[in-house]
Write an enzyme that holds these catalytic residues in place. Structure first.
Site, PDB file in Angstrom:
ATOM      1  N   HIS A 313      67.273   0.454 -40.681  1.00 20.40           N
ATOM      2  CA  HIS A 313      68.388   1.411 -40.590  1.00 20.40           C
ATOM      3  C   HIS A 313      69.473   1.003 -41.575  1.00 20.40           C
ATOM      4  CE1 HIS A 313      71.507   3.951 -38.793  1.00 20.40           C
ATOM      5  NE2 HIS A 313      70.510   4.588 -38.219  1.00 20.40           N
ATOM      6  N   ASP A 371      63.796   6.302 -33.737  1.00 20.22           N
ATOM      7  CA  ASP A 371      62.542   7.049 -33.911  1.00 20.22           C
ATOM      8  C   ASP A 371      61.302   6.275 -33.501  1.00 20.22           C
ATOM      9  OD1 ASP A 371      64.231   8.242 -36.730  1.00 20.22           O
ATOM     10  OD2 ASP A 371      63.616   9.486 -35.037  1.00 20.22           O
TER      11      ASP A 371
HETATM   12  C1  SDX Z   1      67.378   7.990 -38.677  1.00 16.35           C
HETATM   13  O1  SDX Z   1      71.754   7.183 -40.798  1.00 16.35           O
HETATM   14  C2  SDX Z   1      71.488   7.400 -39.551  1.00 16.35           C
HETATM   15  O2  SDX Z   1      72.344   7.155 -38.692  1.00 16.35           O
HETATM   16  C3  SDX Z   1      70.131   8.005 -39.272  1.00 16.35           C
HETATM   17  C4  SDX Z   1      69.733   8.150 -37.821  1.00 16.35           C
HETATM   18  C5  SDX Z   1      70.581   9.165 -37.089  1.00 16.35           C
HETATM   19  O3  SDX Z   1      70.651   9.081 -35.851  1.00 16.35           O
HETATM   20  O4  SDX Z   1      71.079  10.117 -37.758  1.00 16.35           O
HETATM   21  O5  SDX Z   1      69.850   6.889 -37.170  1.00 16.35           O
HETATM   22  C6  SDX Z   1      68.283   8.646 -37.692  1.00 16.35           C
HETATM   23  O6  SDX Z   1      67.191   8.520 -39.738  1.00 16.35           O
HETATM   24  C7  SDX Z   1      66.794   6.656 -38.337  1.00 16.35           C
HETATM   25  C8  SDX Z   1      65.980   6.042 -39.529  1.00 16.35           C
HETATM   26  C9  SDX Z   1      64.610   6.691 -39.501  1.00 16.35           C
HETATM   27  N1  SDX Z   1      63.809   6.306 -40.693  1.00 16.35           N
HETATM   28  C10 SDX Z   1      62.758   5.495 -40.599  1.00 16.35           C
HETATM   29  O7  SDX Z   1      62.414   4.922 -39.573  1.00 16.35           O
HETATM   30  C11 SDX Z   1      61.966   5.366 -41.897  1.00 16.35           C
HETATM   31  C12 SDX Z   1      61.642   3.885 -42.166  1.00 16.35           C
HETATM   32  N2  SDX Z   1      62.880   3.179 -42.472  1.00 16.35           N
HETATM   33  C13 SDX Z   1      63.343   3.202 -43.822  1.00 16.35           C
HETATM   34  O8  SDX Z   1      62.754   3.902 -44.790  1.00 16.35           O
HETATM   35  C14 SDX Z   1      64.690   2.576 -44.056  1.00 16.35           C
HETATM   36  O9  SDX Z   1      64.833   1.509 -43.217  1.00 16.35           O
HETATM   37  C15 SDX Z   1      65.872   3.511 -43.924  1.00 16.35           C
HETATM   38  C16 SDX Z   1      65.720   4.738 -44.757  1.00 16.35           C
HETATM   39  C17 SDX Z   1      66.056   3.911 -42.500  1.00 16.35           C
HETATM   40  C18 SDX Z   1      67.122   2.756 -44.390  1.00 16.35           C
HETATM   41  O10 SDX Z   1      66.964   2.527 -45.736  1.00 16.35           O
HETATM   42  P1  SDX Z   1      68.053   1.698 -46.580  1.00 16.35           P
HETATM   43  O11 SDX Z   1      69.249   1.403 -45.769  1.00 16.35           O
HETATM   44  O12 SDX Z   1      68.243   2.402 -47.871  1.00 16.35           O
HETATM   45  O13 SDX Z   1      67.347   0.326 -46.766  1.00 16.35           O
HETATM   46  P2  SDX Z   1      66.377  -0.027 -47.954  1.00 16.35           P
HETATM   47  O14 SDX Z   1      65.361   1.055 -48.127  1.00 16.35           O
HETATM   48  O15 SDX Z   1      67.204  -0.414 -49.114  1.00 16.35           O
HETATM   49  O16 SDX Z   1      65.625  -1.304 -47.336  1.00 16.35           O
HETATM   50  C19 SDX Z   1      66.176  -2.603 -47.462  1.00 16.35           C
HETATM   51  C20 SDX Z   1      64.956  -3.504 -47.559  1.00 16.35           C
HETATM   52  C21 SDX Z   1      63.994  -3.084 -48.675  1.00 16.35           C
HETATM   53  O17 SDX Z   1      63.275  -4.235 -49.062  1.00 16.35           O
HETATM   54  P3  SDX Z   1      63.772  -5.031 -50.422  1.00 16.35           P
HETATM   55  O18 SDX Z   1      63.748  -4.019 -51.536  1.00 16.35           O
HETATM   56  O19 SDX Z   1      65.169  -5.545 -50.104  1.00 16.35           O
HETATM   57  O20 SDX Z   1      62.757  -6.137 -50.590  1.00 16.35           O
HETATM   58  O21 SDX Z   1      64.185  -3.390 -46.340  1.00 16.35           O
HETATM   59  C22 SDX Z   1      62.905  -2.821 -46.634  1.00 16.35           C
HETATM   60  C23 SDX Z   1      63.011  -2.162 -47.982  1.00 16.35           C
HETATM   61  O22 SDX Z   1      61.749  -2.120 -48.633  1.00 16.35           O
HETATM   62  N3  SDX Z   1      62.640  -1.843 -45.575  1.00 16.35           N
HETATM   63  C24 SDX Z   1      61.469  -1.673 -44.970  1.00 16.35           C
HETATM   64  C25 SDX Z   1      61.678  -0.681 -43.997  1.00 16.35           C
HETATM   65  N4  SDX Z   1      62.948  -0.273 -44.054  1.00 16.35           N
HETATM   66  C26 SDX Z   1      63.536  -0.997 -45.020  1.00 16.35           C
HETATM   67  N5  SDX Z   1      60.271  -2.277 -45.166  1.00 16.35           N
HETATM   68  C27 SDX Z   1      59.276  -1.855 -44.360  1.00 16.35           C
HETATM   69  N6  SDX Z   1      59.409  -0.925 -43.402  1.00 16.35           N
HETATM   70  C28 SDX Z   1      60.585  -0.308 -43.190  1.00 16.35           C
HETATM   71  N7  SDX Z   1      60.711   0.627 -42.257  1.00 16.35           N
END
Ligand code: SDX
Length: 436
Positions: A313, A371
């Site tokens: 998140h 989720d």
């Molecule tokens: C919702 O914003 C809100 O409040 C949203 C929400 C709401 O109520 O409105 O809470 C609802 O959207 C919840 C989130 C649902 N999405 C997912 O579950 C999809 C999987 N998660 C991600 O794609 C990710 O975690 C996000 C999109 C939720 C957040 O992305 P960020 O903040 O841009 O973080 P990032 O992509 O920069 O990740 C940071 C690191 C990265 O690794 P590095 O490049 O630092 O090595 O963490 C890794 C990412 O690759 N990472 C994950 C991951 N999420 C982040 N690696 C594996 N699996 C994951 N799920």
């Protein structure tokens, strides 16, 4: 918002004159540096794609402490609202700033109930879709289409219009989502029944047929009501920011909420619940818990493009409090339905345990989000996977409209118009076709 006893001084190594920027303090959470005059004073923009460090507005609706894993709606902890209130009380809280007393609750609920029907013409929009159209495609169309019917509530600058539009949207979303489901199932639409609760009415419109009476299960009704509470609002997330930016042009509230529906559909946002359930089913097909280790290796391999959906998140760097409550709801519903050995729930619990002990996830502070478990409980209730995000949109509508109305009521608000760092071609002349 009030001036902090602090100022920010921006100085430049190239000798450009320093600028002083005011720092403001909210009631809780990070202070902000007011950069509204930065361009006028320096000719420069700030640069923050994805808005990692940008507050786009001030708001008094929802507060999240990502480090502590806390979520407050108008100051009330989500844990208390989810266990001591229902969705109608939560809607009143988000819209008007406080929980209703008994009389206010009765009046508000009655007002919502009296707006649950949609114009009979709405059903003809569905006929244009294929029966296998994704429900979010249908919802994006239907919510936008509402603006064609309610010309008496589209002047966003009129407080009465804003209020009746809010009530209409909250009231009609369950009807529209159920219509989208019935259309895909090839079954007749069920009209709302005014003697049912908000969640009970939705369940009946979803699962009843004209052929026999439908009895709402109180446990499922309570679980669904809690799912709505958990999804109701969440500060300035992507879809809420979309609604605000869209509404800032003065467009009508139905169009602005339709934009929010479209944004929520994405798998990085509200579409994650559907993506998470599909991920769990894929792992189950591969061999279930025995294959979790192999799957996790893919997730940790950057080149795989595989993410653990329902994890991570932008704001929560601790456990999403909603995920905990969703897990509890999951257990209650599975128990009630005699599905406590549901393989997908066991698989999700195993995935969570492994992830929370794995350095890759621990170092990146990746925890289950709202989720991760919501799909399992909705699937157990009998809701098709493709409808999960539409139900998220149903619940989030109150948050979207509360945030939109807060923005429009703020005398300081302006149309949103971000700038850019331009990295394209500088001016050049067009050559005649023969010379290109
Ligand atoms: C919702 O914003 C809100 O409040 C949203 C929400 C709401 O109520 O409105 O809470 C609802 O959207 C919840 C989130 C649902 N999405 C997912 O579950 C999809 C999987 N998660 C991600 O794609 C990710 O975690 C996000 C999109 C939720 C957040 O992305 P960020 O903040 O841009 O973080 P990032 O992509 O920069 O990740 C940071 C690191 C990265 O690794 P590095 O490049 O630092 O090595 O963490 C890794 C990412 O690759 N990472 C994950 C991951 N999420 C982040 N690696 C594996 N699996 C994951 N799920």
């Amino acid at each position: 918002m009030k001036l902090a006893d602090n100022k920010a001084t921006l100085s430049f190594s190239n000798g450009s004159p320093s600028v002083e920027l005011p720092v403001y303090k909210g009631t809780v959470g990070p202070d902000v540096i007011d950069i509204r005059k930065l361009y006028a004073q320096t000719g420069m923009f700030t640069y923050d794609p994805g808005f990692l460090s940008t507050a786009a507005t001030q708001s008094s609706i929802t507060y999240i402490d990502g480090d502590k894993g806390e979520l407050l709606y108008r100051g009330y902890p989500i844990e208390q609202l989810a266990t001591s209130c229902d969705f109608m009380e939560t809607c009143h809280l988000l819209l008007y700033g406080d929980l209703p007393n008994a009389d206010q609750k009765t009046k508000f609920t009655r007002t919502v109930t009296m707006h649950t029907m949609v114009n009979e013409q709405m059903q003809f929009f569905l006929r244009g879709f294929r029966r296998d159209a994704h429900p979010m495609a249908i919802m994006t169309g239907l919510v936008g289409a509402l603006s064609a019917f309610y010309h008496d509530s589209t002047d966003i600058n009129n407080p009465e219009h804003r209020e009746i539009a809010a009530i209409r949207l909250i009231a009609k979303m369950p009807t529209l989502v159920a219509m989208a489901y019935k259309y895909s199932a090839g079954q007749p639409y069920m009209y709302p029944k005014n003697d049912l609760s908000y969640a009970g009415n939705f369940m009946r419109m979803m699962f009843a047929t004209p052929c026999e009476d439908y009895h709402v299960s109180p446990v499922i009704e309570r679980a669904l009501d809690r799912i709505f509470i958990l999804h109701a609002d969440h500060e300035q997330n992507a879809s809420t920011s979309t609604v605000r930016l869209c509404g800032s042009s003065g467009t009508n509230p139905f169009a602005a909420i339709a934009a929010g529906v479209a944004c929520l559909w994405g798998p990085a946002h509200g579409g994650a619940n559907e993506a998470c359930l599909n991920m769990l089913e894929d792992i189950q097909k591969m061999g279930g818990v025995a294959k979790v280790g192999e799957f996790m290796e893919k997730v940790k391999d950057k080149n795989s493009g595989v993410r653990l959906m329902g994890f991570g998140h932008r704001v929560y760097k601790n456990y999403d409090p909603r995920a905990k409550l969703m897990q509890e709801t999951c257990k209650e519903v599975l128990q009630e339905l005699g599905l406590q050995n549901d393989p997908l729930f066991k698989l999700a619990m195993a995935l969570e345990k492994i992830a929370l002990e794995d350095e890759y996830f621990v170092s990146r502070k990746l925890y289950p989000n709202v989720d991760f478990y919501s799909g399992i409980v909705q699937r157990a209730i009998g809701i098709p996977v493709s409808l999960f995000t539409a139900i998220f949109a149903l619940a989030r509508t109150v948050g979207w409209i509360a945030q939109l109305n807060e923005m429009i009521a703020d005398p300081e608000y302006k149309i949103g118009r971000p700038r850019q760092l331009f990295s394209g071609s500088t001016q050049r002349d067009v050559k005649p076709l023969a010379q290109r």
